[in-house]
Scaffold this active site. Structure first.
Site, PDB file in Angstrom:
ATOM      1  CB  SER A 143     -33.621 -39.540 -42.104  1.00 34.15           C
ATOM      2  OG  SER A 143     -34.640 -40.037 -42.953  1.00 34.15           O
ATOM      3  CE1 TYR A 156     -36.068 -42.150 -37.939  1.00 34.38           C
ATOM      4  CE2 TYR A 156     -36.719 -41.091 -39.995  1.00 34.38           C
ATOM      5  CZ  TYR A 156     -35.851 -41.905 -39.281  1.00 34.38           C
ATOM      6  OH  TYR A 156     -34.761 -42.464 -39.920  1.00 34.38           O
TER       7      TYR A 156
END
Ligand code: NAP
Length: 252
Positions: A143, A156
């Site tokens: 990400s 996350y």
């Protein structure tokens, strides 16, 4: 691209939706026999049917990447139906948004277990086939948030930063066996996960994000699958351990 992946078996986790679905479709178009793995077995079946309708070969398997026994079962089924695994794309992922002080150990562990340990499980379970063949390609979807950090997403972002570290170290270890390992950190790709985040916790309107993006548009799953198709191709054999950002220029 033509049939550049003919004869190869590709496993795509998270293949029922968004980026994983696009990777599954694209690798099948490039000639791979594709295993579509996802928690959502029914939707994985829909993607496999889509590939078959286009003349490709695909097999859907339900899997929880957080559970090693489930991963081992799924890959055994893939080997039985399609053959040894040559290509692995880890796209299964779980997002989360919580104030740091509200993150319980249980929640922290669940996010790390799907995003990071799930990638570990799938790599460890698939790599023996690649070592045996002397050829393999792994693409881990991390990400862009791991470049920038994001408030309220420490769990996350930490899991995705871990995926980048895993990728770099595994690339060094597996290079001599003919296996490349790279990671694509996507940024702002229009998928069900992004839409859910926007409907919930993301308070930045799409138009504002697009205005801050040098190429002036949101990303599409096909932007990621195009990069993935290149990284798993023969042409990318000298690229390993790399972080290939696909984010419209938002992170450089
Ligand atoms: P998506 O459309 O929600 O697809 C993710 C898929 O993974 C879903 O089908 C989901 O199933 C599945 N999945 C979740 N947990 C799983 C598990 N434990 N085992 C197996 N499958 C599981 O999201 P996406 O946007 O395509 O995301 C794909 C990857 O890109 C993720 O790793 C995400 O973190 C990463 N990413 C996306 C963006 C973006 O802008 N979209 C940005 C950065 C990184 P369910 O729907 O049943 O949960």
């Amino acid at each position: 691209m033509g049939q550049t992946l003919a004869g190869r078996v590709a496993v795509v986790t998270g293949g029922a939706s968004g980026i994983g679905r696009s990777c599954a479709l694209r690798l099948a178009q490039d000639g791979a026999r594709v295993a579509v793995l996802d928690l959502n077995a029914a939707h994985a079946g829909d993607v496999a049917a889509e590939i078959q309708a286009e003349g490709g070969t695909a097999h859907a398997v339900g899997v929880d990447v957080a559970d090693r026994a489930s991963v081992d079962r799924a890959l055994a089924e893939v080997r039985k139906h399609l053959g040894p695994i040559a290509i692995l794309v880890n796209s299964a992922g779980k997002t989360a948004h919580d104030s740091f002080l509200d993150i319980s150990l249980e929640l922290w562990t669940s996010v790390l277990t799907v995003n990071l340990t799930g990638t570990f499980h799938c790599c460890q379970a698939a790599v023996p086939d690649m070592i045996e063949a002397g050829w393999g390609r792994i693409v881990n979807i991390s990400s862009s948030s791991a470049h920038s950090g994001v408030p309220y997403m420490t769990h996350y972002v930490a899991s995705k930063a871990g995926v980048i570290g895993l990728t770099k170290s595994l690339a060094l270890e597996l290079g001599p066996s003919g296996i490349t390992v790279n990671t694509i950190p996507p940024g702002f790709i229009d998928t069900p996960m992004l839409r859910t985040a926007q409907a919930g916790f993301l308070d930045t309107p799409t138009e504002k994000v697009i205005g801050q993006t040098p190429v002036r548009r949101a990303g599409r799953p096909e932007d990621i699958s195009a990069a993935c198709a290149f990284l798993v191709s023969e042409d990318a054999g000298y690229i390993t351990g790399q972080v290939i950002g696909v984010n419209g220029g938002r992170n450089t």
